[in-house]
Design an enzyme around this catalytic site. Structure first.
Site, short mmCIF file in Angstrom:
data_model
loop_
_atom_site.label_atom_id
_atom_site.label_comp_id
_atom_site.label_asym_id
_atom_site.label_seq_id
_atom_site.Cartn_x
_atom_site.Cartn_y
_atom_site.Cartn_z
N THR A 111 6.97 18.76 -6.12
CA THR A 111 7.94 17.91 -6.82
C THR A 111 8.17 16.62 -6.03
O THR A 111 8.41 16.65 -4.83
CB THR A 111 9.28 18.66 -7.00
N CYS A 154 6.24 11.36 19.25
CA CYS A 154 5.63 12.65 18.95
C CYS A 154 5.19 13.36 20.22
O CYS A 154 4.87 14.53 20.20
CB CYS A 154 4.44 12.46 18.02
N1 PMP Z 1 0.72 6.79 12.78
C1 PMP Z 1 1.38 5.94 13.56
C2 PMP Z 1 0.66 4.75 14.11
C3 PMP Z 1 2.72 6.16 13.86
O1 PMP Z 1 3.37 5.30 14.65
C4 PMP Z 1 3.36 7.29 13.32
C5 PMP Z 1 4.82 7.58 13.64
N2 PMP Z 1 5.05 7.73 15.03
C6 PMP Z 1 2.63 8.15 12.50
C7 PMP Z 1 1.31 7.87 12.24
C8 PMP Z 1 3.26 9.36 11.89
O2 PMP Z 1 4.11 8.96 10.85
P1 PMP Z 1 5.16 9.94 10.18
O3 PMP Z 1 6.30 10.03 11.11
O4 PMP Z 1 5.51 9.27 8.89
O5 PMP Z 1 4.49 11.24 9.96
#
Ligand code: PMP
Length: 405
Positions: free
Chosen positions: A261, A347
């Site tokens: 959705t 991340c």
């Molecule tokens: N690619 C890049 C270059 C990013 O900076 C990020 C976010 N840190 C992502 C991918 C992942 O994006 P999202 O948080 O939307 O999953």
């Protein structure tokens, strides 16, 4: 631990009022939302607005929801100069990157099992490629030069007869370095090799014209341009030819490429935020340039400061700096309550490991372990940057003195 309902109650919290407001310099991790996007989002949540399932076309509620989703798709497509139906909504750039790379690998493996990417990509590309290696694919990880840039030559040399896809990011999330895409895209098109671009950090900040640049797949994420977290899209040129294999199976939404959705509220807010970012592109750019100049001038008052990434080929909203004899983690922790800065990509945090991006650029030792990322944006003020710069300089000096004692 807060209970969510107390967090959202109208009674102001005493503790936060008496404290000075911390300064947010982590816009590359995520941006706050634009107010107009929030308002549009709210409109799509309640009974009075477009809350219905956009796939429920048996009634007017659903029809209205579908209409605004399609308007949002059209608006985003207009800015990218592509067809509206070439956009597939996803949960963000991580999913878009996964769909682009795995989807391509799965459906084109008979043609070849080789992929080219770079060692300085976001983890959502790197780990997807490493997963594919475990499934029998071969991946070439290009190394950027010491300034974080690739040449067309680097890319061409990595290609083999087996190459089906090249995946490169437009702007690096740790250094802000911009990769020139035009000539790479042209060369790959001539050779019949698909080209995926992770534009999470460039969308809304740099012009992207898909009618001119032959990119086949492009990943976007709304929360990097003042939209909401948890939504993004993947541009797919010529769905028949690209023939992506979906990662998820289910209700057939998004041309069968991404069932589930659709989050109307997030999609509509994304379109509004993207339009604002597009309209304000030059103003936001100049604002960040000014902030960057101020911050650089302040940091230059210190000895042993080193800026990472090509200064002539980067976005001004990200500044990656190493301070000699100061560990990144010590500095980030010392500034924690006053200035929010980061070491590389969000991340990777928790682990506080050294940046794979800087490592790929050949950066080592103190310069690697002392690298921090400061990123700012539309709502950062000059006063905040000045204050943050002063705090950073003071902390760097204090930590250096401590190390001598
Ligand atoms: N690619 C890049 C270059 C990013 O900076 C990020 C976010 N840190 C992502 C991918 C992942 O994006 P999202 O948080 O939307 O999953």
């Amino acid at each position: 631990m807060y209970l969510l309902d107390t967090l959202f109650s109208k009674t102001p919290s005493k503790s936060s009022d008496s404290m000075t407001k911390p300064i947010y310099l982590d816009y590359a991790a995520t941006t706050p939302m634009a107010q107009q996007a929030v308002e549009a989002m709210l409109h799509c949540l309640t009974l009075e607005g477009e809350f219905a399932n956009p796939a429920s076309l048996q009634h007017g509620f659903g029809e209205r929801a579908e209409k605004i989703v399609e308007q949002a798709r059209f608006q985003i497509a207009q800015i990218l100069n592509c067809k509206a139906n070439d956009l597939v909504f996803t949960s963000g750039a991580t999913e878009s990157n996964n769909l682009a790379i795995k989807g391509m690998a799965l459906s084109h493996q008979k043609r070849g099992k080789h992929i080219v990417t770079s060692a300085s990509e976001h983890k959502s590309v790197l780990d997807t490629c490493k997963y594919l290696e475990s499934q029998g694919f071969t991946v070439s990880f290009l190394r950027p030069d010491a300034q974080g840039v690739f040449s067309l030559q680097d890319v061409l040399q990595a290609l083999t007869d087996e190459t089906i896809l090249v995946s490169l990011m437009h702007v690096n999330n740790e250094t802000g370095v911009i990769q020139e895409l035009e000539t790479i895209a042209q060369a790959l098109q001539e050779r019949g090799i698909f080209f995926h671009v992770d534009a999470a950090q460039s969308a809304g900040k740099l012009p992207i014209d898909l009618s001119k640049t032959p990119i086949d797949l492009l990943s976007l994420s709304a929360h990097k341009f003042y939209g909401a977290k948890g939504v993004g899209c993947l541009y797919v040129r010529n769905r028949k030819k690209t023939a992506l294999a979906p990662l998820l199976h289910g209700g057939g939404q998004e041309f069968g490429l991404r069932p589930g959705t659709l989050p109307t509220h997030q999609i509509v807010a994304m379109a509004i935020a993207f339009k604002i970012a597009h309209q304000r592109m030059a103003a936001d750019f100049q604002h960040c340039q000014r902030l960057e100049q101020i911050l650089i001038a302040q940091l230059h008052q210190l000895d042993g400061v080193c800026f990472n990434g090509n200064p002539q080929q980067k976005l001004p909203n990200i500044l990656n700096v190493s301070f000699e004899n100061v560990g990144a983690d010590a500095l980030i922790i010392a500034l924690r309550d006053e200035v929010a800065i980061a070491s590389g990509s969000a991340c990777n945090t928790g682990a506080m490991e050294a940046s794979h991006v800087l490592r790929a650029m050949g950066i080592e030792g103190d310069r690697l372990y002392g690298a921090v990322r400061m990123s700012f944006g539309r709502y950062t003020t000059e006063a905040e940057i000045i204050q943050a710069g002063q705090r950073i300089c003071a902390e760097v000096t204090r930590l250096r003195q401590l190390a001598l004692e």
